[in-house]
Each structure stands twice: as structure tokens, then as C-alpha cells.
Design a protein around this motif. Structure first.
Motif, PDB file in Angstrom:
ATOM      1  N   ILE A  93       6.354  24.548 -26.383  1.00  0.00           N
ATOM      2  CA  ILE A  93       5.630  23.645 -25.480  1.00  0.00           C
ATOM      3  C   ILE A  93       5.314  24.340 -24.158  1.00  0.00           C
ATOM      4  CG2 ILE A  93       5.817  21.488 -24.154  1.00  0.00           C
ATOM      5  CD1 ILE A  93       7.612  20.442 -26.496  1.00  0.00           C
ATOM      6  N   SER A  94       6.231  25.204 -23.701  1.00  0.00           N
ATOM      7  CA  SER A  94       6.028  25.874 -22.405  1.00  0.00           C
ATOM      8  C   SER A  94       4.774  26.753 -22.404  1.00  0.00           C
ATOM      9  CB  SER A  94       7.252  26.703 -22.032  1.00  0.00           C
ATOM     10  OG  SER A  94       7.312  27.922 -22.752  1.00  0.00           O
ATOM     11  N   ILE A  95       4.415  27.301 -23.562  1.00  0.00           N
ATOM     12  CA  ILE A  95       3.188  28.107 -23.650  1.00  0.00           C
ATOM     13  C   ILE A  95       1.975  27.238 -23.309  1.00  0.00           C
ATOM     14  CG2 ILE A  95       1.662  29.395 -25.208  1.00  0.00           C
ATOM     15  CD1 ILE A  95       4.154  30.942 -24.521  1.00  0.00           C
ATOM     16  N   PHE A  96       1.948  26.022 -23.852  1.00  0.00           N
ATOM     17  CA  PHE A  96       0.857  25.090 -23.564  1.00  0.00           C
ATOM     18  C   PHE A  96       0.868  24.684 -22.091  1.00  0.00           C
ATOM     19  CE2 PHE A  96       1.283  24.814 -28.112  1.00  0.00           C
ATOM     20  CZ  PHE A  96      -0.006  24.603 -28.568  1.00  0.00           C
ATOM     21  N   TYR A  97       2.077  24.492 -21.543  1.00  0.00           N
ATOM     22  CA  TYR A  97       2.194  24.136 -20.128  1.00  0.00           C
ATOM     23  C   TYR A  97       1.671  25.259 -19.236  1.00  0.00           C
ATOM     24  CZ  TYR A  97       5.036  19.895 -20.824  1.00  0.00           C
ATOM     25  OH  TYR A  97       5.475  18.629 -21.159  1.00  0.00           O
ATOM     26  N   THR A  98       1.970  26.495 -19.619  1.00  0.00           N
ATOM     27  CA  THR A  98       1.520  27.638 -18.829  1.00  0.00           C
ATOM     28  C   THR A  98      -0.009  27.734 -18.841  1.00  0.00           C
ATOM     29  OG1 THR A  98       3.571  28.852 -19.308  1.00  0.00           O
ATOM     30  CG2 THR A  98       1.685  30.149 -18.563  1.00  0.00           C
ATOM     31  N   ILE A  99      -0.606  27.431 -19.992  1.00  0.00           N
ATOM     32  CA  ILE A  99      -2.071  27.523 -20.119  1.00  0.00           C
ATOM     33  C   ILE A  99      -2.770  26.327 -19.468  1.00  0.00           C
ATOM     34  CG2 ILE A  99      -4.020  27.600 -21.727  1.00  0.00           C
ATOM     35  CD1 ILE A  99      -2.093  28.951 -23.739  1.00  0.00           C
ATOM     36  N   PHE A 100      -2.283  25.125 -19.770  1.00  0.00           N
ATOM     37  CA  PHE A 100      -3.020  23.911 -19.383  1.00  0.00           C
ATOM     38  C   PHE A 100      -2.391  23.123 -18.238  1.00  0.00           C
ATOM     39  CE2 PHE A 100      -3.823  24.616 -23.958  1.00  0.00           C
ATOM     40  CZ  PHE A 100      -5.193  24.804 -23.909  1.00  0.00           C
ATOM     41  N   GLY A 101      -1.125  23.372 -17.959  1.00  0.00           N
ATOM     42  CA  GLY A 101      -0.427  22.579 -16.959  1.00  0.00           C
ATOM     43  C   GLY A 101       0.521  21.597 -17.616  1.00  0.00           C
ATOM     44  N   LYS A 102       1.479  21.119 -16.857  1.00  0.00           N
ATOM     45  CA  LYS A 102       2.508  20.217 -17.382  1.00  0.00           C
ATOM     46  C   LYS A 102       1.919  18.863 -17.751  1.00  0.00           C
ATOM     47  CE  LYS A 102       7.008  18.231 -16.124  1.00  0.00           C
ATOM     48  NZ  LYS A 102       6.673  16.855 -16.540  1.00  0.00           N
ATOM     49  N   SER A 103       2.214  18.416 -18.957  1.00  0.00           N
ATOM     50  CA  SER A 103       1.762  17.103 -19.418  1.00  0.00           C
ATOM     51  C   SER A 103       2.663  16.641 -20.549  1.00  0.00           C
ATOM     52  CB  SER A 103       0.310  17.164 -19.907  1.00  0.00           C
ATOM     53  OG  SER A 103      -0.029  15.992 -20.621  1.00  0.00           O
ATOM     54  N   GLU A 104       3.445  15.609 -20.290  1.00  0.00           N
ATOM     55  CA  GLU A 104       4.342  15.069 -21.316  1.00  0.00           C
ATOM     56  C   GLU A 104       3.550  14.579 -22.526  1.00  0.00           C
ATOM     57  OE1 GLU A 104       7.501  11.402 -21.956  1.00  0.00           O
ATOM     58  OE2 GLU A 104       6.975  12.020 -19.914  1.00  0.00           O
ATOM     59  N   MET A 105       2.402  13.959 -22.268  1.00  0.00           N
ATOM     60  CA  MET A 105       1.584  13.459 -23.371  1.00  0.00           C
ATOM     61  C   MET A 105       1.044  14.602 -24.227  1.00  0.00           C
ATOM     62  SD  MET A 105      -1.560  10.714 -23.263  1.00  0.00           S
ATOM     63  CE  MET A 105      -2.281  10.095 -24.782  1.00  0.00           C
ATOM     64  N   LEU A 106       0.710  15.720 -23.586  1.00  0.00           N
ATOM     65  CA  LEU A 106       0.283  16.905 -24.331  1.00  0.00           C
ATOM     66  C   LEU A 106       1.394  17.364 -25.268  1.00  0.00           C
ATOM     67  CD1 LEU A 106      -1.288  19.479 -25.037  1.00  0.00           C
ATOM     68  CD2 LEU A 106      -0.588  20.439 -22.835  1.00  0.00           C
ATOM     69  N   ALA A 107       2.623  17.406 -24.758  1.00  0.00           N
ATOM     70  CA  ALA A 107       3.766  17.809 -25.586  1.00  0.00           C
ATOM     71  C   ALA A 107       3.923  16.867 -26.775  1.00  0.00           C
ATOM     72  CB  ALA A 107       5.045  17.828 -24.745  1.00  0.00           C
ATOM     73  N   GLN A 108       3.685  15.580 -26.539  1.00  0.00           N
ATOM     74  CA  GLN A 108       3.781  14.609 -27.630  1.00  0.00           C
ATOM     75  C   GLN A 108       2.661  14.798 -28.648  1.00  0.00           C
ATOM     76  OE1 GLN A 108       4.353  11.107 -24.816  1.00  0.00           O
ATOM     77  NE2 GLN A 108       5.596  10.442 -26.550  1.00  0.00           N
ATOM     78  N   THR A 109       1.471  15.198 -28.181  1.00  0.00           N
ATOM     79  CA  THR A 109       0.361  15.391 -29.124  1.00  0.00           C
ATOM     80  C   THR A 109       0.606  16.592 -30.040  1.00  0.00           C
ATOM     81  OG1 THR A 109      -0.961  16.727 -27.578  1.00  0.00           O
ATOM     82  CG2 THR A 109      -1.344  14.350 -27.584  1.00  0.00           C
ATOM     83  N   ILE A 110       1.393  17.567 -29.566  1.00  0.00           N
ATOM     84  CA  ILE A 110       1.786  18.672 -30.454  1.00  0.00           C
ATOM     85  C   ILE A 110       2.591  18.109 -31.621  1.00  0.00           C
ATOM     86  CG2 ILE A 110       3.075  20.833 -30.645  1.00  0.00           C
ATOM     87  CD1 ILE A 110       2.551  21.255 -27.630  1.00  0.00           C
ATOM     88  N   SER A 111       3.510  17.185 -31.305  1.00  0.00           N
ATOM     89  CA  SER A 111       4.292  16.521 -32.352  1.00  0.00           C
ATOM     90  C   SER A 111       3.390  15.724 -33.287  1.00  0.00           C
ATOM     91  CB  SER A 111       5.346  15.605 -31.726  1.00  0.00           C
ATOM     92  OG  SER A 111       6.300  16.336 -30.993  1.00  0.00           O
TER      93      SER A 111
END
Length: 218
Positions: A93-111
Motif C-alpha cells: 500500500i505504501s507504494i501507492f501512497y508514495t505515488i498518489f498520496g495517502k488515502s485510506e479509501m485507495l488502500a481499500q480499493t486495492i482490497s
């Protein structure tokens, strides 16, 4: 930004589904239903109307660690990807955060993406082992199974474990059927990754290797 990134990634997943299954309407309907159910649960959870079971403790810890890895290590987190701890999910998830910024909903969409893909993997596995009828029934059960929907909507390891376990089982099934080296590597790679999500999952890989050794010596 939290909601914006989340909705953008949900739309990306939707677009991929529509594109990939354009020629297979029956499978597309199944995968779309699985995706919509999981996406709805995420949207309800983000609206704070309902607190989902297990949406505290571990889920919050994994999300916090993802933000921390992104802030402190950035892309260099890949050098510690397979560290012997319980935070592989957070590093991904941290890779996505580094690219796009912190987003809890983004982390959930990976799931959501992995959970939806897992329904398709159930379909694929049953097609290898049995036939279309069995595959369709099993996949519909997976699409509507409440626990799978829940864990496909939270920042927890379970959806990652299910995804790689199914991928490993497909690799094993294809290897036993076609004796394909590439499928052998898929199986081994999947079980290797599973070790870093949950150590005891290595047992599946060890049983598979033992079976191959037994087969080659008899």
C-alpha cells in the motif's frame, strides 16, 4: 483527496473489468456483481454510516504503517519488501501512497480489486478441475459470500492471502495437468509470497514440492 483517489481507482477497476470481459458476457456479469458488492461496502464504510466488523485494530495498524513506510522510506521500501514481519500488506500500500498520496479509501480499493480478482480465480480454478457449470456456481457463491465481501473491503491481509492462495492452486492444477514449468513457477512464487503474509501458508508449498519430489522418484 481521500475520496477522489478512492473513486478514481474504483472506476479504473470497473474499466478493466468491462474491457477484459467484453467478449464473455456471462463472466462479465458475475465479476461486475462481485465488484459492485465490494465497492458498495467500501463506500458505506467511508461514509461513516456503518462501522464494519474488524475495521479497527489490525486494519488501522496496517494503514498507519503504510503511511509511515511511505513517509520514511518512499520507494526504497521495495528493498525491504520481504522482511520477516507482518507488514507486507503495508509495504504494498505504501507504494501507492508514495505515488498518489495517502488515502485510506485507495488502500481499500486495492482490497476490492484483489477480492474481485479472487472471484475470477475461483472461476478459473473450477474450470480447470471441473466444468463451466461447477465454475459458475462456485464463483457466484464466492461473489456473494459475506465474509469474502467484508474482507475484500478492508485493509487486512486476508484478501491478499486468498488471492495468492488461489493463484498458487491454479498454478498447481495447471502444472499437474500440463506439466508446465511456468505454472510450476507461478505456484512456487505464490506460496513464497504467502509466507510473508502468514507463515503457516508455506505448508501448502512444501506439500506441493514434496509431491513433485515423490513423483519424480517413483
Amino acid at each position: 483527496m481521500n475520496f477522489l483517489l478512492g473513486y478514481i481507482f474504483l472506476l479504473i477497476i470497473l474499466f478493466v473489468i468491462l474491457l477484459k470481459f467484453k467478449k464473455y458476457p456471462e463472466v462479465k456479469k458475475l465479476i461486475l456483481v462481485a465488484f459492485i458488492l465490494r465497492a458498495i461496502v467500501v463506500i458505506i464504510n467511508q461514509s461513516n454510516l456503518v462501522t464494519l466488523p474488524d475495521d479497527q485494530a489490525d486494519a488501522s495498524m496496517f494503514e498507519f504503517k503504510a503511511a509511515e513506510f511511505s513517509r520514511i522510506e518512499g520507494f526504497s521500501v521495495v528493498y525491504n519488501f520481504f522482511k520477516a514481519d507482518s507488514f507486507l500488506i503495508s509495504r504494498i500500500i505504501s507504494i501507492f501512497y508514495t505515488i498518489f498520496g495517502k488515502s485510506e479509501m485507495l488502500a481499500q480499493t486495492i482490497s476490492v480489486g484483489l477480492g474481485t480478482a479472487s472471484v475470477y480465480l475461483v472461476y478459473q480454478l473450477c474450470m480447470i478441475l471441473w466444468d463451466y457449470r461447477a465454475a459458475s456456481k462456485a464463483a457466484w457463491v464466492a461473489a456473494f459470500f459475506p465474509t469474502l465481501i467484508l474482507y475484500s473491503s478492508l485493509i487486512l491481509r486476508e484478501v491478499y492471502i486468498v488471492f495468492f492462495l488461489l493463484l498458487g492452486l491454479i498454478g498447481i492444477a495447471n502444472f499437474l495437468k500440463k506439466e508446465s514449468i511456468s505454472q510450476f513457477l507461478v505456484a512456487l512464487g505464490s506460496f513464497y509470497i504467502l509466507i510473508f503474509f502468514h507463515g503457516p501458508m508455506a505448508l501448502g508449498g512444501l506439500v506441493f514440492i514434496f509431491y513433485i519430489l515423490l513423483k519424480t522418484t517413483t
